[in-house]
Design a protein around this motif. Sequence first.
Motif, PDB file in Angstrom:
ATOM      1  N   ASP A   1      15.978   9.104 -87.968  1.00 53.57           N
ATOM      2  CA  ASP A   1      15.760  10.105 -86.759  1.00 53.57           C
ATOM      3  C   ASP A   1      16.756  10.201 -86.143  1.00 53.57           C
ATOM      4  O   ASP A   1      17.043  11.085 -85.283  1.00 53.57           O
ATOM      5  CB  ASP A   1      14.318   9.422 -86.142  1.00 53.57           C
ATOM      6  N   LEU A   2      17.507   9.096 -85.545  1.00 53.02           N
ATOM      7  CA  LEU A   2      18.872   9.393 -84.550  1.00 53.02           C
ATOM      8  C   LEU A   2      19.794  10.232 -85.428  1.00 53.02           C
ATOM      9  O   LEU A   2      20.254  11.237 -84.525  1.00 53.02           O
ATOM     10  CB  LEU A   2      19.442   7.931 -84.516  1.00 53.02           C
ATOM     11  N   GLU A   3      19.891  10.190 -86.562  1.00 54.37           N
ATOM     12  CA  GLU A   3      21.032  10.748 -87.321  1.00 54.37           C
ATOM     13  C   GLU A   3      20.446  12.200 -87.788  1.00 54.37           C
ATOM     14  O   GLU A   3      21.463  13.142 -87.431  1.00 54.37           O
ATOM     15  CB  GLU A   3      21.749  10.115 -88.522  1.00 54.37           C
ATOM     16  N   LYS A   4      19.389  12.420 -88.307  1.00 52.59           N
ATOM     17  CA  LYS A   4      19.007  13.834 -88.789  1.00 52.59           C
ATOM     18  C   LYS A   4      17.710  14.168 -88.326  1.00 52.59           C
ATOM     19  O   LYS A   4      17.498  15.072 -88.798  1.00 52.59           O
ATOM     20  CB  LYS A   4      18.972  13.383 -90.418  1.00 52.59           C
ATOM     21  N   ARG A   5      17.137  13.646 -87.344  1.00 47.36           N
ATOM     22  CA  ARG A   5      15.886  13.895 -86.893  1.00 47.36           C
ATOM     23  C   ARG A   5      14.822  14.308 -88.057  1.00 47.36           C
ATOM     24  O   ARG A   5      13.953  15.299 -87.958  1.00 47.36           O
ATOM     25  CB  ARG A   5      16.000  15.372 -86.070  1.00 47.36           C
ATOM     26  N   LEU A   6      14.975  13.298 -89.120  1.00 43.13           N
ATOM     27  CA  LEU A   6      14.091  13.364 -89.957  1.00 43.13           C
ATOM     28  C   LEU A   6      13.669  11.786 -90.354  1.00 43.13           C
ATOM     29  O   LEU A   6      14.331  11.121 -90.178  1.00 43.13           O
ATOM     30  CB  LEU A   6      14.703  13.841 -91.369  1.00 43.13           C
ATOM     31  N   LEU A   7      12.295  11.891 -90.714  1.00 41.10           N
ATOM     32  CA  LEU A   7      11.448  10.685 -91.059  1.00 41.10           C
ATOM     33  C   LEU A   7      11.179  10.598 -92.519  1.00 41.10           C
ATOM     34  O   LEU A   7      10.104  11.428 -92.816  1.00 41.10           O
ATOM     35  CB  LEU A   7      10.340  10.335 -90.035  1.00 41.10           C
TER      36      LEU A   7
ATOM     37  N   LYS B   1       3.002  10.283 -89.443  1.00 43.29           N
ATOM     38  CA  LYS B   1       3.131   9.391 -90.563  1.00 43.29           C
ATOM     39  C   LYS B   1       3.606   8.057 -90.341  1.00 43.29           C
ATOM     40  O   LYS B   1       3.202   6.967 -90.636  1.00 43.29           O
ATOM     41  CB  LYS B   1       3.762   9.976 -91.599  1.00 43.29           C
ATOM     42  N   LEU B   2       4.543   7.852 -89.382  1.00 49.04           N
ATOM     43  CA  LEU B   2       5.034   6.777 -88.891  1.00 49.04           C
ATOM     44  C   LEU B   2       4.249   5.995 -88.253  1.00 49.04           C
ATOM     45  O   LEU B   2       3.775   4.712 -88.568  1.00 49.04           O
ATOM     46  CB  LEU B   2       6.274   7.143 -88.107  1.00 49.04           C
ATOM     47  N   ILE B   3       3.325   6.417 -87.499  1.00 47.41           N
ATOM     48  CA  ILE B   3       2.230   5.757 -86.641  1.00 47.41           C
ATOM     49  C   ILE B   3       1.231   5.124 -87.515  1.00 47.41           C
ATOM     50  O   ILE B   3       0.695   4.018 -87.498  1.00 47.41           O
ATOM     51  CB  ILE B   3       1.580   6.584 -85.469  1.00 47.41           C
ATOM     52  N   ALA B   4       0.684   6.083 -88.669  1.00 45.69           N
ATOM     53  CA  ALA B   4      -0.215   5.731 -89.532  1.00 45.69           C
ATOM     54  C   ALA B   4       0.535   4.522 -90.518  1.00 45.69           C
ATOM     55  O   ALA B   4      -0.320   3.372 -90.842  1.00 45.69           O
ATOM     56  CB  ALA B   4      -0.334   6.607 -90.748  1.00 45.69           C
ATOM     57  N   MET B   5       1.898   4.421 -90.736  1.00 45.95           N
ATOM     58  CA  MET B   5       2.397   3.427 -91.390  1.00 45.95           C
ATOM     59  C   MET B   5       2.398   1.988 -90.442  1.00 45.95           C
ATOM     60  O   MET B   5       1.913   0.894 -91.172  1.00 45.95           O
ATOM     61  CB  MET B   5       3.924   3.844 -91.577  1.00 45.95           C
ATOM     62  N   VAL B   6       2.719   2.125 -89.301  1.00 47.81           N
ATOM     63  CA  VAL B   6       2.308   0.988 -88.595  1.00 47.81           C
ATOM     64  C   VAL B   6       1.155   0.603 -88.224  1.00 47.81           C
ATOM     65  O   VAL B   6       0.654  -0.660 -88.493  1.00 47.81           O
ATOM     66  CB  VAL B   6       2.983   1.448 -86.949  1.00 47.81           C
ATOM     67  N   GLY B   7       0.187   1.216 -88.407  1.00 51.31           N
ATOM     68  CA  GLY B   7      -1.443   0.733 -88.286  1.00 51.31           C
ATOM     69  C   GLY B   7      -1.781   0.143 -89.648  1.00 51.31           C
ATOM     70  O   GLY B   7      -2.568  -0.530 -89.553  1.00 51.31           O
ATOM     71  N   SER B   8      -1.122   0.750 -90.652  1.00 46.41           N
ATOM     72  CA  SER B   8      -1.527   0.063 -91.838  1.00 46.41           C
ATOM     73  C   SER B   8      -0.972  -1.301 -91.960  1.00 46.41           C
ATOM     74  O   SER B   8      -1.549  -2.129 -92.776  1.00 46.41           O
ATOM     75  CB  SER B   8      -0.923   0.741 -93.127  1.00 46.41           C
ATOM     76  N   PHE B   9      -0.002  -1.765 -91.252  1.00 46.35           N
ATOM     77  CA  PHE B   9       0.445  -3.144 -91.368  1.00 46.35           C
ATOM     78  C   PHE B   9      -0.105  -3.834 -89.966  1.00 46.35           C
ATOM     79  O   PHE B   9      -0.469  -5.078 -90.401  1.00 46.35           O
ATOM     80  CB  PHE B   9       2.015  -3.012 -90.826  1.00 46.35           C
ATOM     81  N   LEU B  10      -0.199  -3.269 -88.745  1.00 49.27           N
ATOM     82  CA  LEU B  10      -0.564  -4.018 -87.810  1.00 49.27           C
ATOM     83  C   LEU B  10      -1.952  -3.708 -87.274  1.00 49.27           C
ATOM     84  O   LEU B  10      -2.484  -4.410 -86.213  1.00 49.27           O
ATOM     85  CB  LEU B  10       0.392  -3.779 -86.549  1.00 49.27           C
ATOM     86  N   GLY B  11      -2.783  -2.643 -87.825  1.00 54.82           N
ATOM     87  CA  GLY B  11      -4.005  -2.600 -87.318  1.00 54.82           C
ATOM     88  C   GLY B  11      -4.031  -1.473 -86.205  1.00 54.82           C
ATOM     89  O   GLY B  11      -2.888  -1.097 -85.774  1.00 54.82           O
TER      90      GLY B  11
END
Length: 299
Positions: A145-151, A231-241
């Motif tokens: 995200d820092l380099e290309k503003r893409l996830l 999608k990033l937040i969904a990824m974190v939630g899948s790991f940490l609830g």
Amino acid sequence: MPVRIPAWQGGTLWVRPLHGATGYTKSGDSVIAPLLALIFGLLIGSFLNVCIHRWPRNRSVVKPRSHCVRCRKTIAWYDNIPLVSYLVLGGRCRHCGARISLRYPVVELLTALLFFYQVQKLGPTLPALKMCVLCAIAVALIFCDLEKRLLPDELTKGGIVLGLCFAPFVPVPDFTAQMIFGLAGVQLPAWASSLAESAVGAALPAFFLWFGGWLYFKIRHREGLGFGDVKLIAMVGSFLGLRGALITLILGSFGGSVIGYSYIKLTGKDAATFELPFGSFLGAAALAAAVFSNWLLLM
């Protein structure tokens, strides 16, 4: 031991801590596993650099072999040793002398230290592997995200799948799904309950973040939030609830607001048009949640 959660409906819920579920006790040989994790982290960090450079550009991480982005010469194996080669070459290409981005050693060292920390804390266990995977994904997303503003979807969607796959085997430190199913009179087995926590942790915060972005677009008629952040937040939630995702969202929003506003003021950029790498702040917050999960997730 299990952590007691305040009672609801006159009952008591118990959630086994993510880091207390390992049964790992340190011994005189406990330094070996963290050191091996450190070395493995350097190797994974080197691979993450390939992903960071290629996936946002829709390129394969398999072919072609690593090469200088300026002269296109293939990089020999002895010039591709994590950290060491960068120091030996003085941060420049052996063939054309082009400067190598400082991002390469930073990603390798950061990943190695995170792997060392998780294994030192949890031992050579499945929970340690889960947290190392989360840390690696978060590091890659920060720099993408820092380099290309893409996830890249390979990291966000792939991370969601991995988080769900870990859930039946490593308890997710939350109780939201337990409460929902309990209200319906359904009691799930431990593995299914953990999987449900992972699914709820991925779906709920992602939905509300998406809804906030949608509402902003309807009111301001311009995009204020990329779907990659959702999608990033969904990824974190899948790991940490759910709690882990909410903590990540709060810390990332606060950090993005303070640091982003300060950067805009110091550089004189237009706040209305400047594209803040919000995903980088969310990724950094996810790392904080992963490193301090014993304290943050069990408050």
